[in-house]
Design an enzyme around this catalytic site. Structure first.
Site, PDB file in Angstrom:
ATOM      1  N   LYS A  83      -6.057  -1.925  -0.529  1.00  0.00           N
ATOM      2  CA  LYS A  83      -6.970  -1.561   0.433  1.00  0.00           C
ATOM      3  C   LYS A  83      -7.597  -2.977   1.022  1.00  0.00           C
ATOM      4  O   LYS A  83      -7.498  -3.278   2.152  1.00  0.00           O
ATOM      5  CB  LYS A  83      -7.832  -0.568   0.415  1.00  0.00           C
ATOM      6  CG  LYS A  83      -7.523   0.872   0.292  1.00  0.00           C
ATOM      7  CD  LYS A  83      -8.084   1.707   1.564  1.00  0.00           C
ATOM      8  CE  LYS A  83      -7.190   2.817   1.865  1.00  0.00           C
ATOM      9  NZ  LYS A  83      -8.031   3.772   2.455  1.00  0.00           N
ATOM     10  N   ARG A 140      -8.998  11.123  -7.940  1.00  0.00           N
ATOM     11  CA  ARG A 140      -7.931  11.686  -6.899  1.00  0.00           C
ATOM     12  C   ARG A 140      -7.484  10.992  -6.259  1.00  0.00           C
ATOM     13  O   ARG A 140      -7.596  10.299  -4.914  1.00  0.00           O
ATOM     14  CB  ARG A 140      -9.264  12.324  -5.859  1.00  0.00           C
ATOM     15  CG  ARG A 140      -8.129  13.833  -5.253  1.00  0.00           C
ATOM     16  CD  ARG A 140      -8.607  13.746  -3.922  1.00  0.00           C
ATOM     17  NE  ARG A 140      -8.213  12.695  -3.091  1.00  0.00           N
ATOM     18  CZ  ARG A 140      -8.302  12.274  -1.879  1.00  0.00           C
ATOM     19  NH1 ARG A 140      -8.889  13.126  -1.261  1.00  0.00           N
ATOM     20  NH2 ARG A 140      -7.789  11.081  -1.516  1.00  0.00           N
ATOM     21  N   ASP A 164     -13.573   6.136   3.271  1.00  0.00           N
ATOM     22  CA  ASP A 164     -12.302   6.109   4.024  1.00  0.00           C
ATOM     23  C   ASP A 164     -11.496   7.324   4.171  1.00  0.00           C
ATOM     24  O   ASP A 164     -11.119   7.859   5.077  1.00  0.00           O
ATOM     25  CB  ASP A 164     -11.473   4.748   3.674  1.00  0.00           C
ATOM     26  CG  ASP A 164     -10.420   4.752   4.563  1.00  0.00           C
ATOM     27  OD1 ASP A 164     -10.531   4.688   5.522  1.00  0.00           O
ATOM     28  OD2 ASP A 164      -9.228   4.790   3.919  1.00  0.00           O
ATOM     29  N   ASP A 165     -11.480   8.006   2.852  1.00  0.00           N
ATOM     30  CA  ASP A 165     -10.772   9.253   2.695  1.00  0.00           C
ATOM     31  C   ASP A 165     -11.276  10.357   3.561  1.00  0.00           C
ATOM     32  O   ASP A 165     -10.724  11.031   4.334  1.00  0.00           O
ATOM     33  CB  ASP A 165     -10.808   9.986   1.201  1.00  0.00           C
ATOM     34  CG  ASP A 165     -10.346   8.802   0.436  1.00  0.00           C
ATOM     35  OD1 ASP A 165      -9.212   8.445   0.633  1.00  0.00           O
ATOM     36  OD2 ASP A 165     -10.797   8.523  -0.571  1.00  0.00           O
ATOM     37  N   ASN A 195      -2.071   6.165   9.878  1.00  0.00           N
ATOM     38  CA  ASN A 195      -2.360   5.536   8.625  1.00  0.00           C
ATOM     39  C   ASN A 195      -3.739   5.185   8.764  1.00  0.00           C
ATOM     40  O   ASN A 195      -3.998   4.360   9.959  1.00  0.00           O
ATOM     41  CB  ASN A 195      -1.118   4.556   8.497  1.00  0.00           C
ATOM     42  CG  ASN A 195      -1.567   3.793   7.066  1.00  0.00           C
ATOM     43  OD1 ASN A 195      -2.645   3.654   6.283  1.00  0.00           O
ATOM     44  ND2 ASN A 195      -0.341   3.339   6.412  1.00  0.00           N
ATOM     45  N   TYR A 254       0.914  -1.132   0.110  1.00  0.00           N
ATOM     46  CA  TYR A 254       0.000  -0.015  -0.043  1.00  0.00           C
ATOM     47  C   TYR A 254       0.794   1.294   0.099  1.00  0.00           C
ATOM     48  O   TYR A 254       2.037   1.353  -0.663  1.00  0.00           O
ATOM     49  CB  TYR A 254      -0.991   0.073   1.360  1.00  0.00           C
ATOM     50  CG  TYR A 254      -2.209   0.924   0.846  1.00  0.00           C
ATOM     51  CD1 TYR A 254      -2.917   0.936  -0.221  1.00  0.00           C
ATOM     52  CD2 TYR A 254      -2.425   1.735   1.536  1.00  0.00           C
ATOM     53  CE1 TYR A 254      -4.172   1.636  -0.540  1.00  0.00           C
ATOM     54  CE2 TYR A 254      -3.448   2.701   1.253  1.00  0.00           C
ATOM     55  CZ  TYR A 254      -4.200   2.599   0.232  1.00  0.00           C
ATOM     56  OH  TYR A 254      -5.221   3.603   0.063  1.00  0.00           O
ATOM     57  N   GLU A 297     -13.756   5.252  -2.128  1.00  0.00           N
ATOM     58  CA  GLU A 297     -12.151   5.658  -2.131  1.00  0.00           C
ATOM     59  C   GLU A 297     -11.546   6.550  -3.342  1.00  0.00           C
ATOM     60  O   GLU A 297     -11.652   6.038  -4.394  1.00  0.00           O
ATOM     61  CB  GLU A 297     -11.261   3.962  -2.192  1.00  0.00           C
ATOM     62  CG  GLU A 297      -9.970   4.132  -2.034  1.00  0.00           C
ATOM     63  CD  GLU A 297      -9.857   4.705  -0.371  1.00  0.00           C
ATOM     64  OE1 GLU A 297      -8.609   5.399  -0.253  1.00  0.00           O
ATOM     65  OE2 GLU A 297     -10.401   4.247   0.499  1.00  0.00           O
ATOM     66  N   ASP A 298     -10.994   7.547  -3.052  1.00  0.00           N
ATOM     67  CA  ASP A 298     -10.454   8.505  -3.777  1.00  0.00           C
ATOM     68  C   ASP A 298     -11.159   8.883  -4.692  1.00  0.00           C
ATOM     69  O   ASP A 298     -10.809   9.102  -6.137  1.00  0.00           O
ATOM     70  CB  ASP A 298      -8.926   7.738  -4.413  1.00  0.00           C
ATOM     71  CG  ASP A 298      -8.060   7.585  -3.410  1.00  0.00           C
ATOM     72  OD1 ASP A 298      -8.286   8.040  -2.396  1.00  0.00           O
ATOM     73  OD2 ASP A 298      -6.792   6.796  -3.698  1.00  0.00           O
ATOM     74  N   ASN A 318      -0.307  12.021   1.749  1.00  0.00           N
ATOM     75  CA  ASN A 318       0.167  10.902   1.083  1.00  0.00           C
ATOM     76  C   ASN A 318       0.480  11.266  -0.353  1.00  0.00           C
ATOM     77  O   ASN A 318      -0.159  11.874  -0.996  1.00  0.00           O
ATOM     78  CB  ASN A 318      -0.485   9.499   1.119  1.00  0.00           C
ATOM     79  CG  ASN A 318      -0.377   8.853   2.412  1.00  0.00           C
ATOM     80  OD1 ASN A 318       0.881   8.667   2.902  1.00  0.00           O
ATOM     81  ND2 ASN A 318      -1.216   8.440   3.243  1.00  0.00           N
TER      82      ASN A 318
END
Length: 544
Positions: A168, A150, A262-263, A447, A97, A239-240, A402
């Site tokens: 993930k 993103r 999660d972001d 994290n 990851y 996610e993203d 990150n």
């Protein structure tokens, strides 16, 4: 650990990663499943296989090569892959990851090895359910889905973003014991605005700019409808996604199905866990803290909102709590007079004159902590750290962006410029820092791996119908309470990643207890919740 007995034989069995044991097939199994002659005659235990993997990795140059080796291993022998990751999680998490996955996503089309996950293109609208039915497992409990717009701090990588859901979900299993057969990585391909990708002959996604608006929302809606029809116990993790999609998608679906982002929520929970840990060092109260965020996107507002909700549990009203946070973006301090604020940013806009330098905002607002989610490196400069140190005996410095190249400052910079007084945690890993006076500090990595795998295990074990904000506060407290006094003395405010499985199962048990308390579970409440969680956790071992 799969309890499924092999129904395949010969080369088909050796090419099926869920059941393949490689050289660990016994002589009897080789006879039974027609493997004689297809493998070297020497039998090797799983432990010896792992030792060989460690040896091979040690001879590879660079983490991307190690990432590719482990990806190939996952495609060949799932049990050995997870046994390897779980043998030394602190070593392997940065490879499978962040930060290595960022480079893998950037080079996805040039290093593509083989199929993993589901690719759902918008060109297949009207047939998404049929595409999902091609997935070999019929009981899916977790989907991590991205549209690739993103990716980390790297921007629009199109279908190259698939590396994120794959990585993930690997950590769902390696860090919290979620059985891998219940996990599905998904990429929604709606095109890309990255013209370098569109012009790259090796790009594997749709070759047009991103679809927006009603057509995009309808496509996502069809995907969610298909998931609910085919996999009614499934939890969807967003996610993203770009902020302007991430926030409304979560708002639209959070009360309709088991889902979270999660972001937004995972990042918020790990930040809150870090704050709880920091307060164990400083001795301060949560309700006395003030935070200034570098970055004004969904991650920043998600963290600010979760901290605010935690503050309400300690006596503040939600408006009083929100007033203790401020955001600073590319246009400066987010003040109420600005006309460019999105609705999700407005609760944290402050009544103040405009400021266009971050250090000036620090001096004016006097925060006890600064949290970086800007993806712009080096903005926590010496002036900023020194200003925080003048205002606070133990300033909280959290550069969470990150990958490592995007971090707002390094651990060495934060400790050096604060004369060792900073309470530090970062989004990417940094090595221990020894100052000129001999003091050594161990920087913590804030994290999300402390949160999302445990949340997944809790949802899996309880078959939860919803994921709520309060579950993330419970998770944050459960992370912080596991940090030892010896760790706190070195500045470490998160549990050691080497013990991530035990830490995650503890967090999962706490969250599961909350799920049962709130009547959100589909299964009966067990007498011993932690024992129940541990019993259901995946263990990488070959079946007889």
């Amino acid at each position: 650990m799969s309890t499924q007995q092999p129904t395949l034989a010969g080369y088909e069995l050796l090419r099926y990663p869920h059941l393949n044991k490689g050289t660990a097939f016994t002589d009897a199994e080789r006879r039974t499943y027609h493997l004689e002659g297809l493998l070297p005659p020497g039998y090797r235990t799983l432990e010896l296989q792992i030792a060989r993997v460690h040896s091979e990795l040690a001879h590879l140059d660079g983490d991307l090569q190690k990432y590719l080796y482990l990806s190939d291993l996952q495609s060949r022998n799932e049990t050995m892959f997870y046994a390897t990751l779980m043998s030394d999680p602190s070593r392997f998490m940065p490879i499978v990851y962040t930060p290595t996955v960022g480079e893998a996503c950037q080079k996805f089309d040039h290093i593509y090895r083989g199929a993993r996950g589901m690719y759902l293109p918008i060109s297949a609208r009207g047939r998404i359910k049929a595409l999902l039915q091609n997935w070999p497992e019929k009981d899916v409990r977790f989907i991590v889905v991205t549209d690739g717009e993103r990716i980390l701090g790297l921007g629009d990588l199109g279908i190259g973003g698939m590396g994120i859901p794959i990585g993930k979900l690997s950590l769902y299993t390696a860090c919290a014991g979620v059985p891998p057969q219940y996990c599905m990585p998904v990429t929604l391909d709606v095109g890309t605005n990255n013209h370098e990708l569109l012009e790259d002959p090796l790009y594997l996604g749709l070759r047009h700019e991103r679809v927006r608006g009603d057509e995009y929302r309808a496509f996502v809606g069809e995907f969610i409808d298909a998931v609910q029809a085919l996999f009614p116990k499934c939890c969807v993790q967003w996610e993203d996604f770009a902020n302007f999609n991430a926030v409304p998608l979560l708002a639209h679906y959070k009360d309709k199905l088991c889902t979270y982002n999660d972001d937004i929520q995972g990042t918020a929970a790990v930040a809150l866990a870090g704050i709880f840990g920091a307060l164990r060092i400083s001795g301060g109260k949560l309700t006395d803290q003030r935070f200034l965020f570098l970055g004004g996107g969904s991650a920043a507002t998600g963290i600010a909102e979760l901290i605010s909700e935690a503050m309400t549990l300690e006596g503040l009203t939600i408006d009083e709590a929100r007033a203790r946070h401020a955001l600073f973006d590319v246009h400066g301090l987010m003040v109420r007079s600005r006309s460019d604020l999105a609705d999700f940013q407005k609760p944290f806009a402050v009544d103040h004159a405009p400021l266009d330098k971050f250090v000036d905002a620090v001096k004016a607002l006097k925060p006890t902590g600064i949290i970086g989610v800007s993806t712009v490196p080096k903005l926590f400069n010496q002036q900023v750290i020194e200003a925080m140190s003048e205002l606070n005996e133990r300033p909280i410095i959290f550069p969470y962006s990150n990958p490592t190249s995007r971090s707002e400052c390094t651990a060495e910079e934060a400790y050096t410029w604060s004369n060792g007084n900073a309470i530090f945690a970062s989004g990417s890993p940094f090595p221990p820092v020894t100052l000129h006076d001999g003091r050594t500090f161990v920087p913590g990595q804030g994290n999300n791996v402390y949160i999302f795998p445990a949340m997944g295990m809790a949802v899996y074990a309880t078959e939860a119908t919803r994921v709520t904000e309060e579950m993330f506060i419970v998770a944050a407290k459960a992370v912080a309470e596991q940090v030892s006094e010896e760790s706190l003395e070195t500045g470490l405010i998160y549990p050691p990643q080497a013990k991530i499985l035990d830490a995650s199962l503890h967090v999962a048990a706490r969250v599961a207890e909350h799920i049962f308390d709130k009547n959100l579970a589909r299964v009966p409440r067990p007498k011993d919740i932690e024992a129940y969680i541990r019993e259901r956790a995946y263990k990488p071992a070959y079946t007889a």
